[in-house]
Design a protein around this motif. Structure first.
Motif, PDB file in Angstrom:
ATOM      1  N   ARG A  28      40.670  32.276  25.129  1.00 21.77           N
ATOM      2  CA  ARG A  28      41.936  31.328  25.024  1.00 21.77           C
ATOM      3  C   ARG A  28      41.756  30.900  26.504  1.00 21.77           C
ATOM      4  O   ARG A  28      41.149  31.454  27.454  1.00 21.77           O
ATOM      5  CB  ARG A  28      43.188  32.114  24.761  1.00 21.77           C
ATOM      6  CG  ARG A  28      44.245  31.079  24.776  1.00 21.77           C
ATOM      7  CD  ARG A  28      45.598  31.828  24.196  1.00 21.77           C
ATOM      8  NE  ARG A  28      46.748  31.225  24.585  1.00 21.77           N
ATOM      9  CZ  ARG A  28      48.134  31.517  24.498  1.00 21.77           C
ATOM     10  NH1 ARG A  28      48.198  32.761  23.718  1.00 21.77           N
ATOM     11  NH2 ARG A  28      49.092  30.612  24.551  1.00 21.77           N
ATOM     12  N   GLU A  29      42.207  29.396  26.744  1.00 19.70           N
ATOM     13  CA  GLU A  29      42.150  28.852  27.785  1.00 19.70           C
ATOM     14  C   GLU A  29      43.032  29.650  28.906  1.00 19.70           C
ATOM     15  O   GLU A  29      44.339  29.921  28.561  1.00 19.70           O
ATOM     16  CB  GLU A  29      42.804  27.422  27.940  1.00 19.70           C
ATOM     17  CG  GLU A  29      42.679  26.719  28.965  1.00 19.70           C
ATOM     18  CD  GLU A  29      43.224  25.159  28.926  1.00 19.70           C
ATOM     19  OE1 GLU A  29      43.249  24.641  29.969  1.00 19.70           O
ATOM     20  OE2 GLU A  29      43.461  24.899  27.878  1.00 19.70           O
ATOM     21  N   GLY A  30      42.563  29.944  30.159  1.00 24.49           N
ATOM     22  CA  GLY A  30      43.296  30.853  31.211  1.00 24.49           C
ATOM     23  C   GLY A  30      43.233  32.189  30.838  1.00 24.49           C
ATOM     24  O   GLY A  30      43.673  32.934  31.809  1.00 24.49           O
ATOM     25  N   PHE A  31      42.429  32.632  29.989  1.00 21.52           N
ATOM     26  CA  PHE A  31      42.460  33.909  29.723  1.00 21.52           C
ATOM     27  C   PHE A  31      40.978  34.598  30.021  1.00 21.52           C
ATOM     28  O   PHE A  31      39.974  34.050  29.842  1.00 21.52           O
ATOM     29  CB  PHE A  31      42.585  34.384  28.200  1.00 21.52           C
ATOM     30  CG  PHE A  31      42.504  35.962  27.771  1.00 21.52           C
ATOM     31  CD1 PHE A  31      43.333  36.647  27.895  1.00 21.52           C
ATOM     32  CD2 PHE A  31      41.160  36.320  27.249  1.00 21.52           C
ATOM     33  CE1 PHE A  31      43.394  38.062  27.687  1.00 21.52           C
ATOM     34  CE2 PHE A  31      41.144  37.738  26.854  1.00 21.52           C
ATOM     35  CZ  PHE A  31      42.246  38.658  27.106  1.00 21.52           C
ATOM     36  N   HIS A  32      40.950  35.914  30.887  1.00 25.19           N
ATOM     37  CA  HIS A  32      39.802  36.209  31.325  1.00 25.19           C
ATOM     38  C   HIS A  32      39.834  37.737  31.142  1.00 25.19           C
ATOM     39  O   HIS A  32      40.811  38.517  31.046  1.00 25.19           O
ATOM     40  CB  HIS A  32      39.338  35.976  32.992  1.00 25.19           C
ATOM     41  CG  HIS A  32      39.581  34.562  33.291  1.00 25.19           C
ATOM     42  ND1 HIS A  32      38.604  33.651  33.030  1.00 25.19           N
ATOM     43  CD2 HIS A  32      40.644  33.529  33.422  1.00 25.19           C
ATOM     44  CE1 HIS A  32      38.906  32.486  33.474  1.00 25.19           C
ATOM     45  NE2 HIS A  32      40.351  32.628  33.771  1.00 25.19           N
ATOM     46  N   VAL A  33      38.498  38.566  31.004  1.00 19.56           N
ATOM     47  CA  VAL A  33      38.470  39.873  30.880  1.00 19.56           C
ATOM     48  C   VAL A  33      37.688  40.510  31.799  1.00 19.56           C
ATOM     49  O   VAL A  33      36.560  39.993  32.160  1.00 19.56           O
ATOM     50  CB  VAL A  33      37.924  40.192  29.546  1.00 19.56           C
ATOM     51  CG1 VAL A  33      37.708  41.720  29.274  1.00 19.56           C
ATOM     52  CG2 VAL A  33      38.869  39.484  28.251  1.00 19.56           C
ATOM     53  N   TYR A  34      38.172  41.721  32.172  1.00 15.26           N
ATOM     54  CA  TYR A  34      37.317  42.542  33.171  1.00 15.26           C
ATOM     55  C   TYR A  34      37.140  43.826  32.500  1.00 15.26           C
ATOM     56  O   TYR A  34      38.101  44.427  32.131  1.00 15.26           O
ATOM     57  CB  TYR A  34      37.810  42.649  34.512  1.00 15.26           C
ATOM     58  CG  TYR A  34      36.927  43.713  35.445  1.00 15.26           C
ATOM     59  CD1 TYR A  34      35.789  43.114  36.087  1.00 15.26           C
ATOM     60  CD2 TYR A  34      37.301  45.077  35.683  1.00 15.26           C
ATOM     61  CE1 TYR A  34      35.178  44.118  36.655  1.00 15.26           C
ATOM     62  CE2 TYR A  34      36.705  45.857  36.605  1.00 15.26           C
ATOM     63  CZ  TYR A  34      35.582  45.256  37.014  1.00 15.26           C
ATOM     64  OH  TYR A  34      34.838  46.157  37.851  1.00 15.26           O
ATOM     65  N   ASP A  35      35.796  44.330  32.494  1.00 11.75           N
ATOM     66  CA  ASP A  35      35.513  45.403  31.739  1.00 11.75           C
ATOM     67  C   ASP A  35      35.498  46.654  32.403  1.00 11.75           C
ATOM     68  O   ASP A  35      34.651  47.232  33.093  1.00 11.75           O
ATOM     69  CB  ASP A  35      34.165  45.026  31.092  1.00 11.75           C
ATOM     70  CG  ASP A  35      33.841  46.408  29.724  1.00 11.75           C
ATOM     71  OD1 ASP A  35      34.711  46.991  29.663  1.00 11.75           O
ATOM     72  OD2 ASP A  35      32.759  46.137  29.390  1.00 11.75           O
TER      73      ASP A  35
END
Length: 346
Positions: free
Chosen positions: A245-252
């Motif tokens: 999604r726009e503006g959504f990021h993930v750090y594992d």
């Protein structure tokens, strides 16, 4: 002179970050005797990387809370709906009217009466902005006491200050969300937890705030219970990593802060129990999340972290020349360079 220069300097741009989650966000350690949230180290990292920004973090972690039952309600409190703007009341203007001699008034008297009425109207409008009919100043004071600065009236504000504070209606620029550990322990399915997480993420995203979602870290369980929990957590983390999604990021976080693959000495240093971390462990999380966020900010905002200027190396003749010894076999004792300590020459 220094005070005048400081006053003339433009205000630093603000970077406001919400760290949201459960006990792992709160920094729970020592069976609740110590709280050391990772947001402290995160703020230090960002301040060092971007000294031109005014960085602030807010930690909202509630031990024991679950994504399905409590997260969204708490997130809504952090992102209240913006109040609808009330259109300004028309301001009465002084006009000169022609009167007959029977009224016994003059044009100047009528104008004065209109001006007086217009002044009272402005006072009432200001009073409506306060509580219980008090003037607008009291209302502003309460807004400031609540911890969030409210945008001022554009008609009375300085244009430069207004541009600097134009995003004040949005309390945060980034929301870092970590949740799911307690949901898994209660037996909620990964699909249900993920659906609840999407609703939580939607609150800041719909307000124009970017989201950095963290995957659920390991738990130091053993035997059959470990296998069951690992399977559920891995399914949930896969759903988190696959969301777009726009503006959504993930750090594992699960990948970068481990339990079983961590050396025993490091595990004793960073892990407090089989779920929570020591203060050093939360600093480790803040450091790793901080590096990830610095990278995102540098890439997306076009900002490069400012690094201390290195001392200029003094150049000498033949510095760039390649000597014959450099091409010899380094394993041969009679080839290449020989290093001798000064003390051995005495």
């Amino acid at each position: 002179m220094a005070a005048a220069a400081a006053a003339a300097a433009p205000p630093r741009r603000r970077l406001r970050i919400l760290c949201f989650g459960d006990s792992l966000t709160a920094g729970y350690s020592g069976w609740g005797a110590v709280y050391h949230p990772y947001s402290e180290k995160l703020e230090q990292m960002l301040t060092m990387a971007f000294p031109d920004l005014d960085v602030s973090t807010v930690e909202d972690g509630v031990p024991g809370d679950t994504v399905r039952l409590g997260f969204r309600g708490r997130m809504l409190k952090q992102f209240p709906e913006p109040k609808a703007k009330t259109p300004p009341r028309p301001t009465a203007t002084a006009t000169t009217t022609t009167t007959t001699t029977t009224t016994g008034t003059t044009p100047n008297a009528n104008a004065q009466a209109v001006r007086s009425h217009g002044t009272n109207g402005v006072k009432r409008a200001n009073g409506a902005n306060g509580a219980n009919g008090v003037n607008g100043t009291s209302g502003t004071k309460r807004a400031n006491e609540s911890g969030r600065k409210q945008p001022s009236d554009a008609s009375a504000s300085d244009p430069d200050e207004e541009d600097n504070n134009k995003d004040d209606t949005n309390p945060y620029d980034w929301a870092i969300v970590l949740g799911g550990t307690n949901d898994i322990s209660r037996g909620f399915s990964p699909a249900d937890i993920f659906d609840a997480l999407k609703k939580v993420w939607d609150v800041p995203l719909s307000r124009g705030c970017k989201v950095l979602a963290l995957t659920v870290p390991e738990a130091g369980l053993h035997g059959k219970l470990r296998d069951e929990v690992d399977a559920e957590r891995n399914r949930l983390n896969a759903l988190i990593r696959g969301y777009r999604r726009e503006g959504f990021h993930v750090y594992d976080l699960h990948r970068h802060v481990t339990y079983f693959s961590m050396p025993e000495a490091d595990r004793r240093r960073f892990w407090d129990d089989h779920v929570h971390f020591t203060p050093a462990g939360y600093d480790l999380i803040g450091n790793k999340v901080g590096i990830a966020l610095v990278s995102l900010l540098a890439r997306q905002r076009g900002l490069e972290p400012q690094r201390p200027q290195q001392k200029r190396r003094r150049l000498f003749k033949d510095d760039d020349k390649r000597w014959d010894e450099e091409g010899e076999d380094p394993r041969a004792i009679d080839k290449g360079y020989v290093v001798v300590r000064y003390v051995d020459l005495e």
